[in-house]
Design a protein around this motif. Structure first.
Motif, PDB file in Angstrom:
ATOM      1  N   MET A   1     -48.057 -86.400  20.328  1.00 47.30           N
ATOM      2  CA  MET A   1     -47.667 -88.886  19.763  1.00 47.30           C
ATOM      3  C   MET A   1     -48.536 -88.765  17.875  1.00 47.30           C
ATOM      4  N   PHE A   2     -49.558 -88.451  18.844  1.00 48.76           N
ATOM      5  CA  PHE A   2     -49.597 -88.926  17.057  1.00 48.76           C
ATOM      6  C   PHE A   2     -49.577 -88.771  15.841  1.00 48.76           C
ATOM      7  N   ASP A   3     -48.547 -86.965  15.287  1.00 47.46           N
ATOM      8  CA  ASP A   3     -49.114 -85.913  14.743  1.00 47.46           C
ATOM      9  C   ASP A   3     -47.174 -87.230  14.046  1.00 47.46           C
ATOM     10  N   VAL A   4     -46.611 -87.163  15.298  1.00 48.16           N
ATOM     11  CA  VAL A   4     -44.763 -87.934  14.849  1.00 48.16           C
ATOM     12  C   VAL A   4     -45.715 -88.978  13.598  1.00 48.16           C
ATOM     13  N   LEU A   5     -46.354 -90.286  14.127  1.00 50.58           N
ATOM     14  CA  LEU A   5     -47.035 -91.699  13.945  1.00 50.58           C
ATOM     15  C   LEU A   5     -47.447 -91.481  12.722  1.00 50.58           C
ATOM     16  N   VAL A   6     -48.259 -90.250  12.391  1.00 55.60           N
ATOM     17  CA  VAL A   6     -48.580 -89.323  11.121  1.00 55.60           C
ATOM     18  C   VAL A   6     -47.893 -89.747  10.179  1.00 55.60           C
ATOM     19  N   TYR A   7     -46.542 -88.153  10.671  1.00 60.59           N
ATOM     20  CA  TYR A   7     -45.581 -87.927   9.722  1.00 60.59           C
ATOM     21  C   TYR A   7     -44.563 -89.210   8.962  1.00 60.59           C
ATOM     22  N   LEU A   8     -44.341 -89.688  10.425  1.00 59.53           N
ATOM     23  CA  LEU A   8     -43.389 -91.449   9.633  1.00 59.53           C
ATOM     24  C   LEU A   8     -44.439 -92.166   9.017  1.00 59.53           C
ATOM     25  N   TYR A   9     -45.538 -92.738   9.057  1.00 60.29           N
ATOM     26  CA  TYR A   9     -46.847 -93.798   8.259  1.00 60.29           C
ATOM     27  C   TYR A   9     -46.573 -92.854   6.627  1.00 60.29           C
ATOM     28  N   GLU A  10     -46.504 -91.469   6.434  1.00 55.07           N
ATOM     29  CA  GLU A  10     -46.751 -91.181   5.148  1.00 55.07           C
ATOM     30  C   GLU A  10     -45.216 -90.970   4.413  1.00 55.07           C
ATOM     31  N   ASN A  11     -43.994 -91.062   5.476  1.00 53.58           N
ATOM     32  CA  ASN A  11     -42.733 -90.124   5.034  1.00 53.58           C
ATOM     33  C   ASN A  11     -41.510 -91.788   5.017  1.00 53.58           C
ATOM     34  N   TYR A  12     -42.284 -92.367   5.558  1.00 53.54           N
ATOM     35  CA  TYR A  12     -41.712 -93.894   5.275  1.00 53.54           C
ATOM     36  C   TYR A  12     -42.064 -95.099   5.344  1.00 53.54           C
ATOM     37  N   TRP A  13     -42.060 -95.020   4.423  1.00 53.66           N
ATOM     38  CA  TRP A  13     -43.240 -97.088   3.464  1.00 53.66           C
ATOM     39  C   TRP A  13     -43.280 -98.300   3.886  1.00 53.66           C
ATOM     40  N   ARG A  14     -42.425 -98.144   5.409  1.00 54.48           N
ATOM     41  CA  ARG A  14     -42.202 -99.233   5.683  1.00 54.48           C
ATOM     42  C   ARG A  14     -41.769 -99.053   7.511  1.00 54.48           C
ATOM     43  N   PRO A  15     -41.475-100.248   8.916  1.00 57.15           N
ATOM     44  CA  PRO A  15     -41.252 -99.525   9.193  1.00 57.15           C
ATOM     45  C   PRO A  15     -39.421 -99.914   9.090  1.00 57.15           C
ATOM     46  N   ASP A  16     -38.771-101.092   8.665  1.00 60.01           N
ATOM     47  CA  ASP A  16     -37.341-101.139   8.262  1.00 60.01           C
ATOM     48  C   ASP A  16     -36.629-100.038   7.136  1.00 60.01           C
ATOM     49  N   ALA A  17     -37.396 -99.180   6.813  1.00 56.30           N
ATOM     50  CA  ALA A  17     -37.238 -98.141   6.323  1.00 56.30           C
ATOM     51  C   ALA A  17     -36.717 -96.580   6.852  1.00 56.30           C
ATOM     52  N   CYS A  18     -37.525 -96.990   8.629  1.00 57.16           N
ATOM     53  CA  CYS A  18     -36.838 -95.697   9.499  1.00 57.16           C
ATOM     54  C   CYS A  18     -35.199 -95.596   9.788  1.00 57.16           C
ATOM     55  N   PRO A  19     -34.926 -94.462   9.977  1.00 62.90           N
ATOM     56  CA  PRO A  19     -33.299 -94.829  10.207  1.00 62.90           C
ATOM     57  C   PRO A  19     -33.464 -95.576  11.784  1.00 62.90           C
ATOM     58  N   ASP A  20     -32.172 -95.701  12.598  1.00 62.35           N
ATOM     59  CA  ASP A  20     -32.478 -95.908  13.802  1.00 62.35           C
ATOM     60  C   ASP A  20     -32.575 -94.261  14.692  1.00 62.35           C
ATOM     61  N   HIS A  21     -32.711 -95.462  15.757  1.00 61.90           N
ATOM     62  CA  HIS A  21     -33.535 -93.786  16.491  1.00 61.90           C
ATOM     63  C   HIS A  21     -33.063 -92.642  16.852  1.00 61.90           C
TER      64      HIS A  21
END
Length: 150
Positions: free
Chosen positions: A1-21
């Motif tokens: 799980m933590f690898d996914v979180l690090v990936y998201l942090y590194e690839n999306y500069w803020r949470p609302d930049a993430c696409p839908d689930h």
């Protein structure tokens, strides 16, 4: 799980930049993450989003956090010490501390590793749209064994 979180942090500069689930799940699967790891991370992020929405300003400057026995066992001495360090450095105000502790307690299993807690702290800053200063980022990213002593 933590690898996914690090990936998201590194690839999306803020949470609302993430696409839908659904789209994010497809992207993470395409990168090579396992579906159960992705679901665990997304559920954890949903809890973080809820905690971030309820984030309110400062508590009293002299507030004191007393950890329950269960929190002490789950977080461990090193993680509690790191949280105290961040508080004393003035970068983790009490409301953010409570979000960190809440999200750390949402991780199942035994004692939490310090490196995992550092990722949680980073994700709390990320979820609130705040950038920790450079020295704190150094504490969150650099492994103690890799530090050079001058």
């Amino acid at each position: 799980m933590f690898d996914v979180l690090v990936y998201l942090y590194e690839n999306y500069w803020r949470p609302d930049a993430c696409p839908d689930h659904a789209q994010l799940t497809r992207k993470l699967s395409a990168v090579g993450f396992e579906s159960d790891e992705i679901q665990e991370a997304l559920n954890w992020l949903d809890g973080l989003a809820g905690a971030a929405e309820s984030y309110v300003g400062e508590q009293g400057a002299n507030s004191l956090r007393v950890y329950s026995r269960a929190e002490q066992e789950h977080l461990g001495e090193a993680s509690i010490g790191f949280i105290s360090f961040l508080e004393s450095a003035g970068v983790l105000p009490p409301p953010m501390r409570e979000i960190v502790i809440d999200r750390a307690n949402a991780i199942s299993g035994g004692s939490l590793e310090l490196e995992d807690l550092k990722i949680i702290v980073l994700m709390v800053f990320w979820s609130l749209g705040e950038e920790p200063d450079a020295l704190i980022l150094d504490e969150l990213f650099v492994d103690e064994a890799d530090r050079l002593i001058h």
